[in-house]
Scaffold this active site. Structure first.
Site, PDB file in Angstrom:
ATOM      1  N   HIS A 145     -64.426  38.846-107.247  1.00 58.06           N
ATOM      2  CA  HIS A 145     -65.037  39.807-106.338  1.00 58.06           C
ATOM      3  C   HIS A 145     -63.966  40.765-105.830  1.00 58.06           C
ATOM      4  O   HIS A 145     -62.784  40.628-106.164  1.00 58.06           O
ATOM      5  CB  HIS A 145     -65.746  39.104-105.187  1.00 58.06           C
ATOM      6  CG  HIS A 145     -64.887  38.121-104.460  1.00 58.06           C
ATOM      7  ND1 HIS A 145     -63.737  38.476-103.827  1.00 58.06           N
ATOM      8  CD2 HIS A 145     -65.018  36.790-104.282  1.00 58.06           C
ATOM      9  CE1 HIS A 145     -63.192  37.407-103.265  1.00 58.06           C
ATOM     10  NE2 HIS A 145     -63.954  36.371-103.538  1.00 58.06           N
ATOM     11  N   ARG A 414     -75.854  32.078-111.109  1.00 56.99           N
ATOM     12  CA  ARG A 414     -76.332  32.268-109.734  1.00 56.99           C
ATOM     13  C   ARG A 414     -77.181  33.525-109.668  1.00 56.99           C
ATOM     14  O   ARG A 414     -76.845  34.546-110.276  1.00 56.99           O
ATOM     15  CB  ARG A 414     -75.164  32.381-108.747  1.00 56.99           C
ATOM     16  CG  ARG A 414     -75.645  32.530-107.296  1.00 56.99           C
ATOM     17  CD  ARG A 414     -74.515  32.480-106.283  1.00 56.99           C
ATOM     18  NE  ARG A 414     -73.745  33.713-106.222  1.00 56.99           N
ATOM     19  CZ  ARG A 414     -73.356  34.313-105.095  1.00 56.99           C
ATOM     20  NH1 ARG A 414     -73.669  33.793-103.911  1.00 56.99           N
ATOM     21  NH2 ARG A 414     -72.644  35.416-105.128  1.00 56.99           N
ATOM     22  N   GLU A 535     -77.246  29.978 -96.622  1.00 54.38           N
ATOM     23  CA  GLU A 535     -76.177  30.912 -96.259  1.00 54.38           C
ATOM     24  C   GLU A 535     -76.169  31.339 -94.803  1.00 54.38           C
ATOM     25  O   GLU A 535     -75.131  31.323 -94.160  1.00 54.38           O
ATOM     26  CB  GLU A 535     -76.272  32.160 -97.149  1.00 54.38           C
ATOM     27  CG  GLU A 535     -76.112  31.850 -98.629  1.00 54.38           C
ATOM     28  CD  GLU A 535     -76.311  33.071 -99.500  1.00 54.38           C
ATOM     29  OE1 GLU A 535     -75.332  33.807 -99.713  1.00 54.38           O
ATOM     30  OE2 GLU A 535     -77.445  33.287 -99.965  1.00 54.38           O
ATOM     31  N   ASP A 575     -71.589  34.487 -95.409  1.00 50.07           N
ATOM     32  CA  ASP A 575     -72.734  35.148 -94.779  1.00 50.07           C
ATOM     33  C   ASP A 575     -73.076  34.526 -93.437  1.00 50.07           C
ATOM     34  O   ASP A 575     -73.526  35.222 -92.522  1.00 50.07           O
ATOM     35  CB  ASP A 575     -73.939  35.101 -95.722  1.00 50.07           C
ATOM     36  CG  ASP A 575     -73.833  36.138 -96.823  1.00 50.07           C
ATOM     37  OD1 ASP A 575     -73.963  37.334 -96.507  1.00 50.07           O
ATOM     38  OD2 ASP A 575     -73.607  35.769 -97.976  1.00 50.07           O
ATOM     39  N   ARG A 613     -66.469  28.641 -99.909  1.00 52.70           N
ATOM     40  CA  ARG A 613     -65.415  29.107 -99.011  1.00 52.70           C
ATOM     41  C   ARG A 613     -64.720  30.331 -99.601  1.00 52.70           C
ATOM     42  O   ARG A 613     -64.551  30.439-100.806  1.00 52.70           O
ATOM     43  CB  ARG A 613     -64.364  28.014 -98.784  1.00 52.70           C
ATOM     44  CG  ARG A 613     -64.916  26.709 -98.277  1.00 52.70           C
ATOM     45  CD  ARG A 613     -63.871  25.603 -98.324  1.00 52.70           C
ATOM     46  NE  ARG A 613     -62.901  25.711 -97.242  1.00 52.70           N
ATOM     47  CZ  ARG A 613     -61.588  25.696 -97.420  1.00 52.70           C
ATOM     48  NH1 ARG A 613     -61.080  25.624 -98.616  1.00 52.70           N
ATOM     49  NH2 ARG A 613     -60.779  25.763 -96.386  1.00 52.70           N
ATOM     50  N   ARG A 747     -71.863  43.290 -97.941  1.00 58.02           N
ATOM     51  CA  ARG A 747     -71.448  41.969 -98.407  1.00 58.02           C
ATOM     52  C   ARG A 747     -70.377  41.414 -97.478  1.00 58.02           C
ATOM     53  O   ARG A 747     -69.560  42.152 -96.925  1.00 58.02           O
ATOM     54  CB  ARG A 747     -70.911  42.041 -99.842  1.00 58.02           C
ATOM     55  CG  ARG A 747     -71.975  42.397-100.828  1.00 58.02           C
ATOM     56  CD  ARG A 747     -71.528  42.220-102.266  1.00 58.02           C
ATOM     57  NE  ARG A 747     -72.667  42.457-103.123  1.00 58.02           N
ATOM     58  CZ  ARG A 747     -73.617  41.570-103.368  1.00 58.02           C
ATOM     59  NH1 ARG A 747     -73.537  40.381-102.824  1.00 58.02           N
ATOM     60  NH2 ARG A 747     -74.637  41.855-104.141  1.00 58.02           N
TER      61      ARG A 747
END
Length: 920
Positions: A145, A414, A535, A575, A613, A747
């Site tokens: 990411h 996912r 989340e 989140d 995490r 995000r």
């Protein structure tokens, strides 16, 4: 004493700094070097001596830099951050070796310490320990990411520098060797300086896959087999009657890279197939290289050593008919294994490996068949007086094949539950018009889904054209089914449902798996784990209830039989933090885990938790050892998965020896947490009540600032680098879920990363000061004493405070105030930054009072030393970044973009992330 121990670190930092300075002088000229040196000296004076004049001079210098000077300064200090990291990693290795050489008592987090505690406490004997690992699972999972800001080319340069520093430590160099090492270091630093730090094009998913694979090549493929061997040898030494046990492959490094579709439209079935093929190529390439070397080493002649019938049969079946090896059955057998593996490479990947086999052969049908042939080698050597030859390269290769197979790493899939819902709704509507699935209530949805799961009939028809989204989802699951047939079922083991709200979310995924043949109702077969991801704060509070309801469904319980009666649940740290703040997120996670433990025990299902995490404390980061031991009782049960994210992947696994140590920490913590005796008494109710009160107050403070303060969204976008991060080529995934600036749509990763860059670190501490103030007001007599007791006696609370201590030490409101000046509305700026400053002051005071420290990090001298060494070189990057942001935004308002200024901003982002080490 400590100063003496740290002297080599200071020496390495000075050496690398001098080499970088010499490089700047040679490449950019004396004036550039002098400018950078003046900035460095003033920054050191300001940071270490709190010299206000130095700060004023520093800011005057930085604000007056020309565009080209700015790029030079940013590059110099960014590269210094990278070099300081290398020196620090090398010092950790140096100190670990010193402890081992001195015969010191095993340290916390080591396998030796964990095994010693288990044996001494009577929690298990050696045989029971060996059995424990049969059902264990320790799985760090690499994710990609936008906080992984490193280019692979930069990592390669840094690897060379690390190896050269390591050689200076381990070897007594002759003058000539020392001079050669100095020259090699100088060349490596020059190469680093001349290597582009940033990508010129946006990163693709395949680029991310490639980056992830580099850690398997440098670390995991070699260090994991060594870790297994060390553990096996320790168990054998503890009980000679065991022999040398061969443990199950319980440590598995997983990946999301190429399978994580949540919010990433670029992850398609084609990308998934390519990612799996790339993983396979790395695994098979490693085995082929190891076999080639092994063949050169096992030159045993038949007249000098015996061989088993099975080994002789392998040699006879080999296509290697060279007369030079006719009396060397082990070599001939290895040539045959190599030929079969090369044929497997060609069969799976469509082309030959770089080094060809001696002749054609039949491919292996599975990794297990390859492992069996290697087992023949092992057994023959062991039975014929050559047991020592089984313990080196052959042992590590056998272990690698058992751990990595032909797939290298289990790749998780996912997707967001909303996408699953839309896909299932369309399939149902096309199959039976008028179903109107999306308008049904939860009970009706579940009834309809269970009806579909009771039949083997597919919903999708090859004669119907579906939306692109539905076609894409079906293609992914079909590709996963083909991957199972091609690489084995270990290639894809988990399907994760983001934003799980209720039972229907799990059943929707089950229906989609049935469409691809990954769930077969007539056989009661389920080939992958269905993993809900909870989340938000609300989702965490509902998690146990959702799982209790799904376990009450006989059809679902039947599917769990195919998964060894084990259910995995993923918990989202990022989140929940963005939703409710650091303290409330941590408490909601802790409570959810405890409730899940009780629910699973009541239903007779084994719980495996997957911890989502991040690298930063604001995203659940912090030391893994303490985090695992701070889990509620019964939450580990010998199995744990956790994500490794962002620049933390490079920090943990970029150096093979550091990577081995981090893998060992995960195993040790899992072992200790699983085998610790059940607590004689539960956590005191007073602790739980106090934590709930703190959480409620912290939640109110956090939500009050972030979601309820007029103009906060504008303050965030103007005072941080979020806009520039969104434009940086550092990840394939968009920064926001929607095209908006709303905090709700952003995000969690760039949210945390942005606050780290401007040195506020708000997601890692905000709200705690207010919470403690309110708590002490309500409990004036014994409130502080209770909080101090909680810190002393409750690992969960202690870990929360320790992580907050760390993140507060990396916060710098003097620097943050300069970012606040970028906010154009002075009233808005003063109001919000004033609240942040007041809360920071209250939070630091609360942490010090509860922990009894006089300064932050008094209890963590290693990190305190690291900050003292690195931050004087990090601060200039922040000051320059502020000025660059101002120039960039002024130019944009005037209708123009200066690419050199934007380049400088992006380089500064890279350097600050490297200097903070766990910022995203």
């Amino acid at each position: 004493m400590n100063q003496d121990k740290d002297a080599p670190l200071r020496d390495d930092i000075r050496l690398l700094g001098r080499l970088l300075g010499d490089t700047v002088r040679d490449q950019q000229g004396e004036a550039a070097f002098g400018l950078i040196e003046r900035i460095r000296q003033n920054s050191v004076r300001f940071r270490r001596d709190d010299d206000i004049a130095a700060r004023r001079e520093l800011e005057d210098i930085l604000d007056a830099l020309s565009r080209e000077q700015t790029i030079q300064v940013v590059r110099a200090f960014s590269y210094f951050s990278h070099l300081a990291n290398i020196a620090e990693d090398q010092h950790h290795i140096r100190r670990s070796r010193a402890h081992l050489i001195a015969g010191s008592a095993p340290r916390e987090g080591s396998l030796a310490h964990a095994l010693e505690r288990a044996l001494d406490s009577g929690a298990a004997d050696p045989a029971a320990l060996a059995g424990f690992f049969d059902g264990a699972l320790v799985s760090p999972v690499l994710t990609a990411h936008p906080t992984e800001v490193q280019r692979k080319s930069i990592l390669n340069c840094e690897t060379v520098i690390a190896r050269l520093l390591d050689a200076r430590d381990r070897m007594q160099l002759t003058p000539e060797e020392a001079e050669a090492n100095d020259e090699a270091l100088r060349r490596a630093v020059l190469t680093l300086w001349q290597t582009r730090m940033l990508r010129t094009a946006k990163l693709s998913v395949i680029d991310e896959v490639n980056n992830g694979l580099s850690y398997f090549e440098t670390t995991f493929l070699r260090e994991l087999p060594r870790l297994y061997a060390s553990l096996e040898d320790r168990l054998a030494a503890a009980d000679r009657a065991l022999g040398t046990p061969e443990l199950a492959a319980f440590v598995q490094v997983g990946s999301w890279i190429g399978g994580d579709r949540d919010g990433n439209p670029f992850v398609t079935a084609e990308v998934l197939e390519r990612a799996l093929a790339m993983q396979c190529a790395v695994a098979l390439g490693h085995y082929l290289d190891e076999l080639h070397i092994l063949g050169s080493q096992l030159s045993l002649g038949i007249g000098l050593v015996s061989a088993s019938d099975a080994l002789l049969a392998l040699a006879e079946a080999s296509p290697d008919h060279s007369p030079h090896r006719s009396d060397e059955p082990y070599r001939r057998a290895i040539s045959g294994i190599y030929a079969r593996l090369a044929a497997t490479y060609r069969s799976l990947l469509g082309h030959d490996p770089l080094r060809h086999a001696v002749a054609a052969a039949q491919p292996y049908p599975s990794a297990a068949a390859l492992a069996e042939d290697l087992e023949v080698l092992h057994r023959s050597l062991a039975a014929n007086g050559s047991g020592a030859l089984t313990r080196g390269r052959l042992r590590h290769l056998r272990r690698a094949v058992k751990v990595f197979g032909f797939h290298l790493a289990p790749l998780d899939l996912r997707q967001n539950s909303d996408v699953h819902e839309r896909t299932v709704a369309e399939l149902l509507e096309r199959a039976c018009p008028g179903t109107a699935y999306a308008s049904l209530d939860e009970d009706a949805r579940c009834a309809l889904l269970l009806e579909e799961l009771a039949t083997a009939r597919p919903l999708a028809s090859p004669h119907v054209r579906y939306t692109d989204e539905t076609e894409g989802e079906l293609a992914i699951f079909r590709a996963a089914r083909q991957a199972h047939l091609r690489y084995g079922t270990a290639a894809i083991r988990n399907c994760i449902i983001s934003k799980t709200d209720d039972v229907s979310d799990l059943l929707e995924l089950a229906v989609l798996l049935k469409e691809a043949g990954l769930l077969r109702p007539l056989e009661n077969a389920l080939d992958v784990n269905i993993v809900p991801l909870f989340e938000t704060i609300g989702d965490l509070e509902n998690a146990a209830g959702v799982m209790a309801r799904i376990f009450s469904i006989p059809a679902y319980r039947g599917l769990l039989e195919a998964r060894d009666h084990t259910q995995e649940v993923m918990l989202g740290y990022s989140d929940s933090n963005k939703d409710g703040g650091f303290l409330t997120s941590g408490w909601a996670l802790y409570k959810a885990e405890g409730e899940l433990v009780e629910t699973f025990a009541r239903h007779g299902v084994r719980l495996r938790l997957f911890h989502g995490r991040g690298g930063s404390v604001g995203r659940g980061g912090g030391p893994s050892y303490q985090a695992i031991l701070a889990q509620p009782e019964g939450a580990v049960q010998g199995q744990i998965r956790l994500t490794e994210q962002g620049e933390v992947i490079g920090a943990k696994y970029g150096n093979p020896e550091v990577g081995r140590r981090n893998l060992e920490v995960l195993v040790a913590a899992t072992l200790e947490s699983s085998l610790r005796p059940a607590s004689a008494s539960p956590t005191p109710p007073a602790f739980l009540d106090a934590m709930q009160a703190l959480s409620d107050a912290a939640f109110a403070a956090y939500r009050g600032l972030v979601y309820e303060t007029e103009g906060f969204e504008r303050y965030f976008w103007e005072s941080t680098v979020i806009s520039e991060i969104a434009a940086l080529n550092i990840g394939s995934r968009p920064a926001s879920r929607k095209k908006s600036t709303a905090i709700e749509d952003l995000r969690a990763i760039p949210w945390v990363f942005s606050w780290s860059q401007c040195r506020v670190m708000l997601p890692g501490w905000y709200g705690f000061g207010s919470a403690v103030r309110d708590f002490l007001t309500a409990n004036p007599d014994d409130g502080l004493a209770l909080l101090q007791r909680m810190n002393m006696e409750w690992p969960f609370f202690q870990t929360l405070l320790s992580n907050m201590d760390m993140v507060l030490s990396k916060t710098d409101l003097a620097i943050a105030s300069r970012y606040a000046e970028l906010v154009k509305d002075a009233a808005l700026r003063d109001t919000i930054f004033g609240r942040i400053r007041a809360e920071h002051q209250a939070t630091v005071g609360a942490v010090l009072r509860i922990t009894g420290q006089s300064e932050l990090l008094d209890a963590n001298p290693l990190l305190k030393r690291s900050i003292r060494n690195r931050f004087p070189y990090l601060d200039p990057l922040n000051h320059v970044q502020v000025e660059l942001l101002r120039r960039h935004r002024d130019a944009a308002e005037a209708g123009g973009i200066d690419e050199r200024i934007r380049l400088g901003i992006h380089i500064s982002i890279n350097g600050i992330a490297a200097g903070l080490r766990n910022s995203g």
